[in-house]
Structures are given as structure tokens and as C-alpha cells.
Design an enzyme around this catalytic site. Structure first.
Site, PDB file in Angstrom:
ATOM      1  N   LYS A  54      31.778 109.128  85.797  1.00  0.00           N
ATOM      2  CA  LYS A  54      31.781 109.145  87.340  1.00  0.00           C
ATOM      3  C   LYS A  54      31.563 110.557  87.762  1.00  0.00           C
ATOM      4  O   LYS A  54      30.506 110.543  88.645  1.00  0.00           O
ATOM      5  CB  LYS A  54      33.391 108.889  87.690  1.00  0.00           C
ATOM      6  CG  LYS A  54      33.517 108.839  89.275  1.00  0.00           C
ATOM      7  CD  LYS A  54      34.692 107.952  89.544  1.00  0.00           C
ATOM      8  CE  LYS A  54      36.011 108.749  89.426  1.00  0.00           C
ATOM      9  NZ  LYS A  54      36.157 109.602  90.707  1.00  0.00           N
ATOM     10  N   ARG A  73      44.378 114.742 101.309  1.00  0.00           N
ATOM     11  CA  ARG A  73      43.939 115.700 100.321  1.00  0.00           C
ATOM     12  C   ARG A  73      43.581 116.918 100.853  1.00  0.00           C
ATOM     13  O   ARG A  73      42.833 117.113 101.762  1.00  0.00           O
ATOM     14  CB  ARG A  73      42.963 115.016  99.344  1.00  0.00           C
ATOM     15  CG  ARG A  73      43.493 113.670  98.750  1.00  0.00           C
ATOM     16  CD  ARG A  73      42.346 112.929  97.868  1.00  0.00           C
ATOM     17  NE  ARG A  73      42.238 113.679  96.570  1.00  0.00           N
ATOM     18  CZ  ARG A  73      41.375 113.333  95.553  1.00  0.00           C
ATOM     19  NH1 ARG A  73      40.841 112.178  95.747  1.00  0.00           N
ATOM     20  NH2 ARG A  73      41.369 114.133  94.394  1.00  0.00           N
ATOM     21  N   ASP A 125      42.945 113.983  84.345  1.00  0.00           N
ATOM     22  CA  ASP A 125      42.841 112.590  84.976  1.00  0.00           C
ATOM     23  C   ASP A 125      43.560 111.557  84.101  1.00  0.00           C
ATOM     24  O   ASP A 125      43.814 110.411  84.544  1.00  0.00           O
ATOM     25  CB  ASP A 125      41.265 112.023  85.352  1.00  0.00           C
ATOM     26  CG  ASP A 125      40.813 112.941  86.593  1.00  0.00           C
ATOM     27  OD1 ASP A 125      41.617 113.096  87.505  1.00  0.00           O
ATOM     28  OD2 ASP A 125      39.530 112.945  86.585  1.00  0.00           O
TER      29      ASP A 125
END
Length: 425
Positions: free
Chosen positions: A20, A121, A314
Site C-alpha cells: 500500500k 485524525r 500496523d
């Protein structure tokens, strides 16, 4: 909705969708380069498609040749045109933070928006240093949250001591530095992902990268090139974890990125006692690529923290799932960054695992997991967070009853075809 349940031992060899982070950057760098960029192995996930749409709104010609092949016809920074409507980044934190840096030095006005998750965020971590470079940025709560407006113009290079190790902050400032007068230097407390530093030279950019410090000179232009995207190690982590949840299993993931700033999850699995073998077979865009094989042995609890955290930030939700099957206690600390992801991943991971009978305690900066517990079946939810949803689906591999995960559309953000792939296992 995905339903998973306890599995018998299995062996499999698979591939996973493209990385990604590299897919985002290939579109961005190609869009502001002079000439054509050909991308192979592109991740057709929702986040990366948001990046494509934003640049198309600014007049960049981007053609989808297939699901995973993209052609970008760039005309340099000066080829970007003012969009007629706000640039919608969807759920992509990478898109908005890197674009804030890129657009700060381009003489057009842009408004950036996103979904409800993006609206929560924090953008202050990139807005503050960009303003020090001379960027004109405004938005909700003084530019801390979306919608955010950027009126690009002249920038001045700075030396920035980042309080956090963040590839998004670093990359944002490096992209701004390309259009700044003088040098831009970014220093981090520990090294974050270095895809930007590895990829920009392939587009003809000169920079100096020395561990936790990167220096880039302003006034440089990019030239279109060919990009081959490896499989995403963050996606591979879920498939590798599946083997660790079922004693006697083995999984090999082929053609996956093995960038050392991304392979912390493999180190963590080794620390827990898993047998992990890696083989580098090639380098694509200055990125090491190869195969990873994981076999399930008796796992034990470990302490994860410090400089290892940026290398697996992550992957912590799936690491917590694996820790439920490791004997003893696993402590994850120094991971307060998880609170400002798509969800508060500390709280959400703990909440969802408890639904399955796991013993999980939240701390200010991480989790404490008591392992060796038989998970039960139950209903879980992704909460709109792709990594939470996939982690809970993998938890079902070791559960005594069916685990049903709702909100699975979020998984398309990074792993299209996830449900089909785990069904094959």
C-alpha cells in the site's frame, strides 16, 4: 461478513496484494514527474484509489490498464491544476498527509477532506512543520483537522526534529522540500519506514539518507520511470499469523517486500518462538523482495517495545491475536501511536478480543495479553478499521466456535480478496 472457525493443520503457498505504501507513492511521484510512469503490481485498494482520484481531479492523466497495472502521464509539479471541488482522500491518512506536503509548494489552492475517521485524525504533526517552511494552511481547529485548505507557494527548507518516528511526517516534509529553497532535513527518534527515500532516486531525485536523518535539496524535478510493487508485508502478516494459530501449519508468502523498516513483525514472531525463514530473490525500486515461510512451533510471551514498534506498528492487532495463543504474558508498549489510527487500535483490539474470551488489558501505550487461552466463538466488528477486521477473522482459526466479523467492507482498503484467500487456507 466473514465467518471463520478452528482449522486443522494446513500448508499453503500464496501471494498477497501489492504494498500500500509503495502504491501510494508510485502514483504521487508519477503525477508530479515529467513523463510517463508505468506501475506494475499496484494495490487496487480503496485508499490507493483515493490517491488516483485526487490527482485526476488536478488534471493528471492516470489510466488503469488492468486491476494492478497503472500508467501515469505526469507533467511536473507545474502540471497540477486547481481542482474544481475538494480533494476527497476517503479513509487514507497517507494520502492526506503526503499531499499536504506536496501541495504546499505548488501555486494552487486545494481543499482536502475525508471520511469520519480522517476527520478525527490529527494533522497538527504535519501542519506545524509545514507552516515553519512558509506553508499557508488553514482548516478546522486551526488546521488540526479536516477540512483543510492549502494555498501553495514559496517554501523555505528547514531542519526538523520530529518528536515521533513517522514515515508520513517525514515523507510529507521531504515532498515539501522538493519545492523549497535550500535543504530540508528531517531527523527522527528512530527510523521509520523508508519507502520515500528508496523510491525518489528512481525518479531522478538526489537525497542523503543516513538512518534517522534524511536531507533533500530543493528545486529538483522528477522523471517518470517504471515501478514494480512487491507484495505488502503488512497484508502477509495476517496469512503468516494464520499458520501460527494452528499448530502443525506452514505458510509461504511469495514476492513480498522485505524492507527492513517493515519486517518488525517477523522479528516479533521469531522472538515468540516461531520458525521464520526469509529469502531475498530480487530488488524492485530499490526494495528487497522475496519469500517468507512461517511454521508453527510452541509460542511464548514476549515484551515488544522501543525501536521495534515503528517497524510493526500496523501489525500490532494481529500480533495481539497471535499472543493469545502464546504461553505466558505478552507486553506491547511504546505504541501510543495506535490511538490515532483508523480507530484507537489499543482500545478496539482489546474490546474485540475480549468478546472471544481473551485476557487482554489496555495500558496507556499498549496491551498486556495473557496467552495460552482457548478462544471462544462470537461476533466481532471491524469498526471501519481494515486491520482490526482481518485480525479478528484470523482469531477464528483458533476459536472453539465460529467467529463472525461484521463490517468487512473495510478490508478492501488494503487487502482486496482477503476473504477468498483465507477460505483457501
Amino acid at each position: 461478513m466473514i465467518r471463520t472457525s478452528q482449522r486443522k493443520p494446513f500448508r499453503a503457498t500464496v501471494t498477497v496484494p501489492g504494498d500500500k505504501s509503495i502504491s501510494h507513492r508510485s502514483i504521487m511521484f508519477g503525477a508530479v514527474a515529467n513523463g510517463t510512469t508505468e506501475i506494475e503490481g499496484f494495490l487496487p485498494g480503496a485508499d490507493c484509489l483515493s490517491t488516483i482520484r485526487c490527482f485526476q481531479q488536478m488534471g493528471v492523466e492516470i489510466e488503469r490498464l488492468s486491476e494492478t497495472a497503472v500508467r501515469v502521464r505526469g507533467r511536473g509539479f507545474e502540471g497540477l491544476k486547481e481542482a474544481a471541488s475538494p480533494l476527497d482522500v476517503g479513509n487514507s491518512g497517507t494520502t492526506i498527509r503526503l499531499m499536504l506536503g506536496l501541495l504546499s509548494g505548488v501555486p494552487i489552492y486545494s481543499t482536502l477532506i475525508g471520511d469520519e475517521s480522517i476527520a478525527r485524525r490529527p494533522m497538527k504533526r504535519v501542519v506545524d512543520p509545514l507552516r515553519k517552511m512558509g506553508a499557508r494552511i488553514d482548516g478546522r481547529n486551526d488546521g488540526r483537522f479536516t477540512p483543510i485548505g492549502v494555498r501553495g507557494g514559496a517554501l523555505q527548507g528547514i531542519t526538523y526534529e520530529s518528536p515521533v518516528a513517522s514515515a508520513q511526517v517525514k515523507s510529507c516534509l521531504l515532498l515539501a522540500g522538493l519545492n523549497a529553497e535550500g535543504d530540508t532535513v528531517v531527523r527522527e527518534p528512530s527510523q521509520s519506514r523508508d519507502h520515500t527515500e528508496r523510491m525518489l532516486p528512481g525518479f531522478g531525485v538526489e537525497l542523503e539518507a543516513n538512518g534517522t536523518e534524511v536531507r533533500i535539496k530543493g528545486g529538483q524535478t522528477l522523471t517518470g520511470t517504471k515501478v514494480r510493487v512487491p507484495g505488502d508485508i503488512s497484508s502477509a502478516a495476517f496469512i503468516l499469523a494464520a499458520a501460527l494459530m494452528v499448530p502443525g501449519s506452514q505458510v509461504t508468502v511469495e514476492h513480498v517486500g522485505l524492507n527492513p523498516t517493515r519486517t518488525g513483525i517477523l522479528d516479533a514472531f521469531r522472538m515468540m518462538g516461531a520458525e521464520v525463514q526469509t529469502e531475498i530473490t530480487a530488488h524492485w525500486c530499490n526494495e528487497p523482495v522475496g519469500n517468507v515461510t512461517v511454521s508453527c512451533n510452541d509460542l511464548h510471551g514476549v515484551e515488544i517495545g522501543g525501536a521495534l514498534i515503528p517497524r510493526l506498528i500496523d501489525e500490532i492487532p494481529i500480533l495481539a491475536v497471535v499472543a493469545t495463543q502464546a504461553y505466558g504474558t505478552t507486553v506491547i508498549k511504546d505504541a501510543q501511536e495506535l490511538k490515532v489510527k483508523e480507530t484507537n487500535r489499543i482500545a478496539t483490539t482489546a474490546k474485540e478480543l475480549r468478546k472471544l474470551g481473551a485476557s487482554v488489558e489496555e495500558t496507556e501505550d499498549g496491551l498486556i495479553i495473557e496467552g495460552g487461552t482457548q478462544l471462544s466463538g462470537g461476533y466481532c466488528h471491524s469498526h471501519g478499521d481494515h486491520r482490526i477486521g482481518m485480525a479478528m477473522a484470523i482469531a477464528g482459526f483458533a476459536a472453539s466456535g465460529d467467529v463472525v466479523v461484521e463490517g468487512t467492507e473495510a478490508m478492501d482498503v488494503s487487502f482486496p480478496g482477503f476473504a477468498d484467500l483465507i477460505a483457501q487456507l
